[in-house]
Design an enzyme around this catalytic site. Structure first.
Site, short mmCIF file in Angstrom:
data_model
loop_
_atom_site.label_atom_id
_atom_site.label_comp_id
_atom_site.label_asym_id
_atom_site.label_seq_id
_atom_site.Cartn_x
_atom_site.Cartn_y
_atom_site.Cartn_z
NE ARG A 47 -67.74 -6.36 2.46
CZ ARG A 47 -67.81 -5.59 3.71
NH1 ARG A 47 -67.46 -6.53 4.56
NH2 ARG A 47 -67.93 -4.57 3.99
CE LYS A 158 -46.63 -16.65 1.19
NZ LYS A 158 -47.16 -15.52 0.50
CG ASP A 187 -45.40 -22.81 1.18
OD1 ASP A 187 -45.29 -23.09 0.46
OD2 ASP A 187 -44.53 -22.78 1.99
CG HIS A 188 -47.98 -21.07 -4.83
ND1 HIS A 188 -47.14 -20.11 -3.78
CD2 HIS A 188 -46.63 -21.27 -5.60
CE1 HIS A 188 -46.54 -19.41 -4.89
NE2 HIS A 188 -46.71 -20.41 -5.55
CE LYS A 192 -43.35 -22.46 -7.26
NZ LYS A 192 -43.98 -22.03 -8.41
CD GLU A 226 -41.35 -13.55 -7.22
OE1 GLU A 226 -42.25 -13.52 -8.11
OE2 GLU A 226 -41.15 -13.40 -6.16
CG HIS A 250 -43.25 -20.47 -1.14
ND1 HIS A 250 -43.59 -20.60 -0.61
CD2 HIS A 250 -43.65 -18.58 -1.38
CE1 HIS A 250 -45.08 -19.29 -1.28
NE2 HIS A 250 -44.58 -18.50 -1.55
C1 BG6 Z 1 -46.44 -15.59 -3.65
C2 BG6 Z 1 -45.92 -14.25 -3.20
O1 BG6 Z 1 -46.67 -16.67 -2.29
O2 BG6 Z 1 -45.18 -16.44 -4.79
C3 BG6 Z 1 -44.69 -13.34 -4.27
O3 BG6 Z 1 -46.43 -13.89 -2.19
C4 BG6 Z 1 -44.07 -14.16 -4.81
O4 BG6 Z 1 -44.75 -12.47 -3.78
C5 BG6 Z 1 -45.03 -15.73 -5.55
O5 BG6 Z 1 -44.40 -13.26 -6.43
C6 BG6 Z 1 -43.59 -16.19 -5.73
O6 BG6 Z 1 -44.59 -18.05 -6.99
P1 BG6 Z 1 -44.27 -18.50 -7.99
O7 BG6 Z 1 -45.11 -19.20 -7.98
O8 BG6 Z 1 -43.98 -17.58 -9.23
O9 BG6 Z 1 -42.59 -18.88 -7.84
#
Ligand code: BG6
Length: 512
Positions: A47, A158, A187-188, A192, A226, A250
């Site tokens: 936008r 996601k 799903d990142h 990894k 984290e 994850h």
């Molecule tokens: C994300 C979450 O998908 O993954 C975040 O929305 C989280 O809240 C993050 O901090 C963690 O990813 P990574 O790669 O830093 O472990």
């Protein structure tokens, strides 16, 4: 490495954080590795009103700030960077307005005119999730889903749905426009390097498979901790919580890869079929037992290494009476022949002492310990698969302390990725974007398995919604979560591993 076919990548939400911090730096890194198509264009949409030049300037600044190698202005003004930026364009649209998509389509077609491999398009949805269904429908309405002139794919970030019903609904909407093979759900964690190495560790080494089951494994522990809080995402996070934000996606993906059967071949459907079977075998926790098997917590204000840290309820965008969990620990079982009776303990949280993700396979002790009297320090073999940081693998085993007697001590055999010099470890987004371009969806989640993961989470969500008496335990920022989460595992005469920044350390000797 295979070079992808020429294509145009259309990013929805291109003026947002994800595009700047993750997508464009990952694409630039792929360009540096010569892994982008020869003719590759990025069309940002959103936008925000920007022209091509303003968009390029914005991306250039974010590249300098976010690139893996911390580019200097100097290095950046190289030929590669210029060419990379010149192939970026911007087209402002209201993603909800169907009329805007006709013009968007024209713009995309113009850009793909020079491409020799057909009109290959990838649509990347980096927008708020509420727009996913609408954007997909509008793409379909102008025929941009039609693959007769080249491939057209949809990458979707996601969270995929908010609960089981909304995930089913979203799948329905997407399938109304795209076939499953066109949809790439990110799903990142699967991007990894260390998560992929879990497959290699298990299925390229003959020594693990015979031990990887209920006969030898006592329990499995997965931690994703984290040290940061919710930062500037309080608004989003408060309606999500750790269960939706980390567990449903994850953590369950890590469970899937840890527990799956060996696939018959290494192709996307074989792998994804096997993780799907794990999700189907997860024993759902009955609503009336959620309080016993699931512990939720929320961080409270505290001092961490001399610094005052705000509690979750004081964070921007978070209600002062919020009951959203920033920590979850769950004990559960997988009902199949391999894992019958083996407890899985998983936990995740924000504002824990350090940032660490790891999988620990705890092996059973010897049937009779002849060194029992002198071996208090050794609690059995553990295989620690470290996802991040200090990526690597560690095996803990007992060894005789030299000298008199038979004192057994736990020692480490470890491998650290950092020992591999001159190897570029790609970021998750590099790997995933490249895979989407070459049409490999192995590391993307399939619609049915997303739904199966939600099915496991649903009774927990329902219990929390229907039974406010289930406590949200406070835990001081910088601690390892609520004490009740310790009881969850200690009730079984076990303890969590207390991981440190360095893979080889734990417990008292921690550098955080
Ligand atoms: C994300 C979450 O998908 O993954 C975040 O929305 C989280 O809240 C993050 O901090 C963690 O990813 P990574 O790669 O830093 O472990």
């Amino acid at each position: 490495m295979e070079k992808p076919k020429n294509c145009v990548l259309i990013i929805f939400g291109a003026s947002g954080d994800l595009t700047e911090r993750k997508l464009v730096p990952a694409l630039f890194e792929l360009r540096n590795q010569n892994l982008l198509p020869d003719n590759f264009m990025i069309l940002g949409t959103g936008r925000t009103k920007l022209d091509d030049f303003q968009f390029r300037e914005k991306m250039k600044n974010s590249l300098i700030a976010n690139s893996v190698d911390k580019l200097t202005e100097n290095k950046f003004s190289s030929k590669i960077s210029d060419e990379f930026l010149q192939n970026m364009f911007y087209h402002s649209i209201d993603p909800k307005s169907q009329d805007d998509y006709l013009l968007l389509k024209k713009r995309i077609e113009m850009l793909s005119l020079e491409q020799k491999d057909g009109s290959n398009y990838i649509f990347y949805l980096a927008t708020p999730p509420i727009l996913y269904g609408i954007i997909a429908a509008n793409i379909g309405a102008v025929g941009l889903n039609d693959q007769s002139g080249g491939y057209h794919k949809l990458i979707i970030e996601k969270p995929f749905g908010y609960d089981l019903e909304s995930a089913i609904e979203l799948n329905k909407k997407l399938h109304g426009v795209f076939i499953e093979d066109q949809i790439y759900r990110i799903d990142h964690y699967l991007g990894k390097e260390t998560v992929q190495n879990l497959l290699v560790t298990r299925f390229s080494n003959g020594i693990f498979e015979p031990l990887w089951n209920r006969n030898f494994v006592h329990h499995v522990e997965i931690t994703s901790a984290e040290s940061l809080g919710v930062e500037n995402r309080g608004g989003y996070y408060d309606s999500a919580g750790a269960l939706r934000d980390m567990v449903q996606n994850h953590l369950l993906q890590l469970v899937g890869l840890t527990a799956m059967e060996p696939p018959s071949s290494f192709d996307s459907n074989s792998i994804r079929n096997e993780t799907m079977k794990v999700f189907q075998a997860l024993r759902h926790i009955p609503e009336n037992e959620v309080g016993k098997f699931v512990i939720r917590g929320q961080y409270t204000a505290s001092k961490v290494r001399g610094e005052s840290i705000a509690g979750y309820r004081e964070e921007k965008g978070v209600g002062s009476d919020s009951r959203t969990e920033t920590y979850v620990a769950i004990k559960f079982f997988i009902d199949n022949w391999r894992w019958g009776g083996v407890p899985f303990y998983i936990r995740t949280g924000k504002r824990l002492p350090t940032r660490v993700t790891e999988i620990v396979i705890h092996f059973k002790s010897t049937p009779h310990n002849i060194f029992a009297k002198e071996s208090e320090c050794f609690r059995g073999n553990q295989l620690v698969i470290r996802i991040q940081p200090d990526e690597g693998i560690l095996l803990k085993f007992g060894m005789k302390i030299p000298g008199t007697g038979f004192n057994v001590k736990s020692v480490n055999m470890d491998f650290h990725y950092s020992d591999l010099s001159n190897v570029h470890v790609p970021s998750a987004y590099e790997r995933l974007l490249y895979d989407a371009m070459i049409g490999d969806s192995t590391l993307y989640t399939r619609g049915d398995s997303v739904e199966a993961a939600w099915k496991f989470v649903a009774p927990i969500q329902n219990a929390w919604k229907n039974n406010p008496a289930i406590k949200v335990y406070g835990y001081p920022a910088g601690s390892w979560g609520p004490e009740d989460a310790d009881s969850l595992i200690e009730g079984d005469n076990l303890t969590w591993r207390y991981p440190c920044k360095n893979l080889s350390d734990d417990g008292a000797y921690c550098e955080l």
